[in-house]
Structures are given as structure tokens and as C-alpha cells.
Design a protein around this motif. Structure first.
Motif, mmCIF file in Angstrom:
data_model
loop_
_atom_site.group_PDB
_atom_site.id
_atom_site.type_symbol
_atom_site.label_atom_id
_atom_site.label_comp_id
_atom_site.label_asym_id
_atom_site.label_seq_id
_atom_site.Cartn_x
_atom_site.Cartn_y
_atom_site.Cartn_z
ATOM 1 N N ALA A 68 0.829 -1.200 0.000
ATOM 2 C CA ALA A 68 0.000 0.000 0.000
ATOM 3 C C ALA A 68 0.867 1.254 0.000
ATOM 4 O O ALA A 68 1.971 1.263 0.548
ATOM 5 C CB ALA A 68 -0.930 0.009 1.206
ATOM 6 N N LEU A 69 0.362 2.300 -0.634
ATOM 7 C CA LEU A 69 1.067 3.579 -0.670
ATOM 8 C C LEU A 69 0.756 4.408 0.564
ATOM 9 O O LEU A 69 -0.348 4.338 1.109
ATOM 10 C CB LEU A 69 0.665 4.377 -1.907
ATOM 11 N N ASN A 70 1.728 5.223 0.958
ATOM 12 C CA ASN A 70 1.558 6.193 2.030
ATOM 13 C C ASN A 70 2.220 7.505 1.625
ATOM 14 O O ASN A 70 3.106 7.522 0.764
ATOM 15 C CB ASN A 70 2.182 5.675 3.332
ATOM 16 N N ARG A 71 1.805 8.581 2.245
ATOM 17 C CA ARG A 71 2.407 9.890 1.932
ATOM 18 C C ARG A 71 3.908 9.893 2.185
ATOM 19 O O ARG A 71 4.655 10.576 1.501
ATOM 20 C CB ARG A 71 1.728 10.973 2.776
ATOM 21 N N GLY A 92 8.202 1.627 0.809
ATOM 22 C CA GLY A 92 7.084 0.750 1.135
ATOM 23 C C GLY A 92 7.025 0.393 2.600
ATOM 24 O O GLY A 92 7.931 -0.240 3.123
ATOM 25 N N LEU A 93 5.939 0.794 3.286
ATOM 26 C CA LEU A 93 5.827 0.652 4.730
ATOM 27 C C LEU A 93 4.811 -0.393 5.184
ATOM 28 O O LEU A 93 4.703 -0.640 6.381
ATOM 29 C CB LEU A 93 5.453 2.012 5.346
ATOM 30 N N GLU A 94 4.071 -1.000 4.261
ATOM 31 C CA GLU A 94 3.090 -2.008 4.676
ATOM 32 C C GLU A 94 2.808 -2.954 3.519
ATOM 33 O O GLU A 94 2.696 -2.546 2.367
ATOM 34 C CB GLU A 94 1.794 -1.355 5.169
ATOM 35 N N VAL A 95 2.718 -4.239 3.852
ATOM 36 C CA VAL A 95 2.478 -5.261 2.842
ATOM 37 C C VAL A 95 1.584 -6.358 3.400
ATOM 38 O O VAL A 95 1.396 -6.480 4.613
ATOM 39 C CB VAL A 95 3.798 -5.917 2.357
ATOM 40 N N ALA A 96 1.068 -7.160 2.485
ATOM 41 C CA ALA A 96 0.380 -8.405 2.844
ATOM 42 C C ALA A 96 0.843 -9.476 1.889
ATOM 43 O O ALA A 96 1.103 -9.210 0.711
ATOM 44 C CB ALA A 96 -1.132 -8.237 2.775
ATOM 45 N N GLY A 97 0.969 -10.709 2.390
ATOM 46 C CA GLY A 97 1.428 -11.790 1.546
ATOM 47 C C GLY A 97 1.434 -13.100 2.299
ATOM 48 O O GLY A 97 0.645 -13.295 3.233
ATOM 49 N N ALA A 149 -3.269 -5.373 3.029
ATOM 50 C CA ALA A 149 -2.127 -4.469 2.828
ATOM 51 C C ALA A 149 -2.451 -3.044 3.250
ATOM 52 O O ALA A 149 -1.549 -2.246 3.528
ATOM 53 C CB ALA A 149 -1.691 -4.491 1.365
ATOM 54 N N ALA A 150 -3.735 -2.715 3.308
ATOM 55 C CA ALA A 150 -4.157 -1.364 3.673
ATOM 56 C C ALA A 150 -4.243 -1.153 5.176
ATOM 57 O O ALA A 150 -4.547 -0.049 5.625
ATOM 58 C CB ALA A 150 -5.524 -1.065 3.046
ATOM 59 N N ILE A 151 -3.957 -2.185 5.968
ATOM 60 C CA ILE A 151 -4.163 -2.084 7.409
ATOM 61 C C ILE A 151 -2.932 -1.634 8.200
ATOM 62 O O ILE A 151 -3.031 -0.705 9.014
ATOM 63 C CB ILE A 151 -4.692 -3.421 7.967
ATOM 64 N N PRO A 152 -1.756 -2.254 8.047
ATOM 65 C CA PRO A 152 -0.684 -2.050 9.043
ATOM 66 C C PRO A 152 -0.292 -0.609 9.321
ATOM 67 O O PRO A 152 -0.358 -0.170 10.476
ATOM 68 C CB PRO A 152 0.487 -2.844 8.437
ATOM 69 N N GLU A 153 0.104 0.141 8.324
ATOM 70 C CA GLU A 153 0.596 1.505 8.581
ATOM 71 C C GLU A 153 -0.526 2.441 9.009
ATOM 72 O O GLU A 153 -0.430 3.131 10.024
ATOM 73 C CB GLU A 153 1.288 2.052 7.331
ATOM 74 N N ALA A 154 -1.604 2.473 8.248
ATOM 75 C CA ALA A 154 -2.679 3.429 8.522
ATOM 76 C C ALA A 154 -3.409 3.127 9.831
ATOM 77 O O ALA A 154 -3.610 4.015 10.670
ATOM 78 C CB ALA A 154 -3.668 3.444 7.354
ATOM 79 N N TRP A 155 -3.815 1.875 10.013
ATOM 80 C CA TRP A 155 -4.601 1.540 11.191
ATOM 81 C C TRP A 155 -3.749 1.518 12.452
ATOM 82 O O TRP A 155 -4.218 1.923 13.522
ATOM 83 C CB TRP A 155 -5.309 0.203 10.990
ATOM 84 N N LEU A 156 -2.515 1.056 12.340
ATOM 85 C CA LEU A 156 -1.637 1.083 13.518
ATOM 86 C C LEU A 156 -1.287 2.511 13.907
ATOM 87 O O LEU A 156 -1.160 2.829 15.096
ATOM 88 C CB LEU A 156 -0.364 0.283 13.252
ATOM 89 N N THR A 157 -1.131 3.387 12.912
ATOM 90 C CA THR A 157 -0.871 4.797 13.215
ATOM 91 C C THR A 157 -2.050 5.400 13.968
ATOM 92 O O THR A 157 -1.876 6.068 14.995
ATOM 93 C CB THR A 157 -0.612 5.585 11.921
ATOM 94 N N ILE A 309 -3.371 0.694 -3.670
ATOM 95 C CA ILE A 309 -2.740 -0.606 -3.524
ATOM 96 C C ILE A 309 -1.918 -0.947 -4.765
ATOM 97 O O ILE A 309 -2.347 -0.690 -5.892
ATOM 98 C CB ILE A 309 -3.793 -1.706 -3.294
ATOM 99 N N ILE A 310 -0.761 -1.554 -4.546
ATOM 100 C CA ILE A 310 0.048 -2.089 -5.632
ATOM 101 C C ILE A 310 -0.075 -3.610 -5.620
ATOM 102 O O ILE A 310 0.251 -4.248 -4.614
ATOM 103 C CB ILE A 310 1.528 -1.692 -5.485
#
Length: 321
Positions: A68-71, A92-97, A149-157, A309-310
């Protein structure tokens, strides 16, 4: 002479076979990643083949399916937000896999092919990334890799700002918390906001202070609107007995992040799946890895409402497992 020639042929074949094996072995350990040779615009993002990372003790190698992209990615691309010392310089600060390879001395019972998502200091724009197991979370059953992939950085922040920094208790089902989030007023009820989560900064300071409740907390975690302030900020903040708090997540210690992730996994993650499902990440758009520059342009133009998302490894169809 015949023996010498035969020996020479044998040695040549052995050398050739060894070279061929090493070449194939080396090729098998390569991966595609997005690199930035020269800081600048989106056109400076280059997709190339680089060596695949090896998991160290306590780490897990993830086969990345979506990032996922972040600013912060835009700032790093321009050379304005370098990764912490010793971390990958890949954006890249967050991924899923899925779990690919397990390092030694792991504490949790991870298994190959486990669906996971991870908070990173860097390295997300790649087909593989090695990460401390303490930064991993299982992907909820009801979510696709794109959603995860959209969860870790945004939701944890957000969780960190509300609970660890803002000192507010989240009761997802039983209480509405008064928040001014990214400059959108919510349920002020004439009293002002208990908490302001602000990633804009300078250009909005007057609106923030005027919207703040007495004894409220203004949590600054970004400066998209500038770093300088003109005017009576301190006087107006003092009159509200306001708390100005500042926080960044990327530069935090591994122990801090581990405690944050553990708390999030226990208190929030269950609400993404099953009968208790009340939370869903918001996806704006998806881009192929080859189109990462266009994804950056989309974010820089402020055209997104939700996460960009990438798709790194899987096709769109396979992402909807």
C-alpha cells in the motif's frame, strides 16, 4: 595426452556445470523491486531485478502479494524522508502476503504459506521482504490481500495516536469518540474535539486550536500543510489548556512497535472478520507493480479517497481468494 585431454574436458564440464548451477541458483534468488537511483518525481521510480533478502534470526521472509502507498513514500522518493539507519532503502511501509522462509529462533509458530501482513520500515515495493516476526500479524479470514495491505501503517498509526499518544480508550461498538481527524469535524456537540489527529500541520493550526475542546489533545503526526506557523499559536493553545503532542511511527524502536502490534492484534483485529466484523479498510484504487509511477501521481494529485494498492505478485482474480 588422451588422458590429459579427457581430464581437461572433465574439468571443463565440471567448471561449466558449477558455473551454470551458481548462475541458476543466483537467478532463483533474485526478485523484482522498485528502486530510486536519483531522488525526484514519479518518473524516477525504476523496476529492476535485485537480490532477494535472506531472513535473519527472528525474521520471516514474506512473499509480497500486495503493498500500500503512504504519503511518506512520496517524501522518500523525493529524498526528504530517508529510512532509519540499517533499514532497506526500498520504499514501502506495509504489505500483505504469505510466509515464504522462516529464520532461526522464532518465538511464534509461523508456517510456510501463512497469510500475513506486516508493518515495515522499508522494503515493501518488492516481491519479497524480510521482517522481524514481531511486526507480523495474521490476515483476518474475511480479507483479501489487497485489503490486508491497507491495514498495518494506517490503522496502527491511528491506533497508536488514539491509545498510546492521545490516551483515549477505543470502544468500537459502545462509544463514539469525538475526533477531528485530518481536518474533518466530527460530532463536536458544541464542546470542541477531545482529540485532533493532524497530519497537515502549519496551514491549519488556527482551525485546529479553535476546534479543540478545553484540555483537549492535538496530536501532530505530519506536516503536509507546512512546518512553519505565524500567529499567536501558544497563547490560543494555552487558553484552551491544550496538549500538543507529536508522534512518528517509522522511527520507533522494535519493542515499541511490537507492543503496539500486540495491543492492536488483541483489541482491534478481531473486528475485521467473523460475526464481530464491523471494520473494513477503504480501498481507492489498485495498480500493477509496473505502474507504480502512475500510482504515485494519483496520490500526489490528491485523487484518492482511501488506500492505493500495488498488486505485486498476484492477479486481480487471485487476490479475491
Amino acid at each position: 595426452m588422451s588422458q590429459i585431454l579427457q581430464t581437461g574436458v572433465f574439468l571443463l564440464r565440471k567448471t561449466y556445470n558449477t558455473t551454470w548451477y551458481r548462475s541458476c541458483s543466483s537467478f532463483a534468488k533474485m526478485m523484482r523491486a522498485v528502486c530510486v537511483d536519483v531522488p525526484g518525481g514519479p518518473e524516477n521510480l525504476v523496476l529492476r531485478s535485485i537480490p532477494r533478502p535472506e531472513p535473519k534470526d527472528g525474521e520471516v521472509l514474506i512473499k509480497v502479494h500486495a503493498a500500500a502507498l503512504n504519503r511518506a513514500d512520496l517524501l522518500q522518493r523525493r529524498g526528504l524522508y530517508p529510512p532509519p539507519a540499517g533499514e532497506s532503502d526500498i520504499i514501502g511501509l506495509e504489505v500483505a502476503g504469505t510466509v515464504d522462509t522462516l529464520g532461526q529462533r522464532l518465538k511464534r509458530n509461523w508456517k510456510p504459506d501463512d497469510r500475513v501482513m506486516a508493518l515495515l520500515c522499508g522494503g515493501g515495493y518488492a516481491e519479497y521482504v524480510s521482517v522481524s516476526e514481531e511486526l507480523l500479524m495474521p490476515v483476518p479470514n474475511d480479507l483479501t490481500f489487497c485489503q490486508a495491505a491497507a491495514i498495518p501503517e494506517a490503522w496502527l498509526t491511528a491506533f497508536q495516536l488514539l491509545v498510546f499518544i492521545g490516551k483515549q480508550i477505543i470502544e468500537i461498538l459502545n462509544r463514539t469518540l469525538t475526533i477531528y481527524l485530518i481536518n474533518e469535524l466530527c460530532d463536536l456537540a458544541g464542546k470542541g474535539a477531545n482529540v485532533i489527529l493532524d497530519c497537515v500541520g502549519g496551514s491549519n493550526w488556527e482551525k485546529n486550536v479553535s476546534s479543540l475542546a478545553v484540555d483537549g489533545r492535538w496530536v501532530l503526526y505530519g506536516t503536509m500543510g507546512g512546518r512553519t506557523v505565524e500567529g499567536d499559536l501558544l497563547g490560543k493553545l494555552l487558553s484552551k489548556r491544550g496538549h500538543l503532542l507529536c508522534s512518528l511511527l517509522r522511527s520507533r524502536s522494535l519493542q515499541y512497535k511490537a507492543e503496539l502490534i500486540q495491543a492492536f492484534e488483541e483489541r482491534v483485529l478481531p473486528y475485521f472478520s467473523g460475526q464481530a466484523a464491523t471494520l473494513r479498510p477503504v480501498i481507492d484504487s489498485r495498480f500493477k507493480m509496473e505502474d507504480v509511477a502512475e500510482a504515485h501521481r494519483h496520490m500526489e494529485a490528491n485523487r484518492n479517497m482511501g488506500k492505493i494498492i500495488i498488486n505485486v505478485t498476484l492477479s486481480e482474480e487471485k487476490l479475491h481468494h
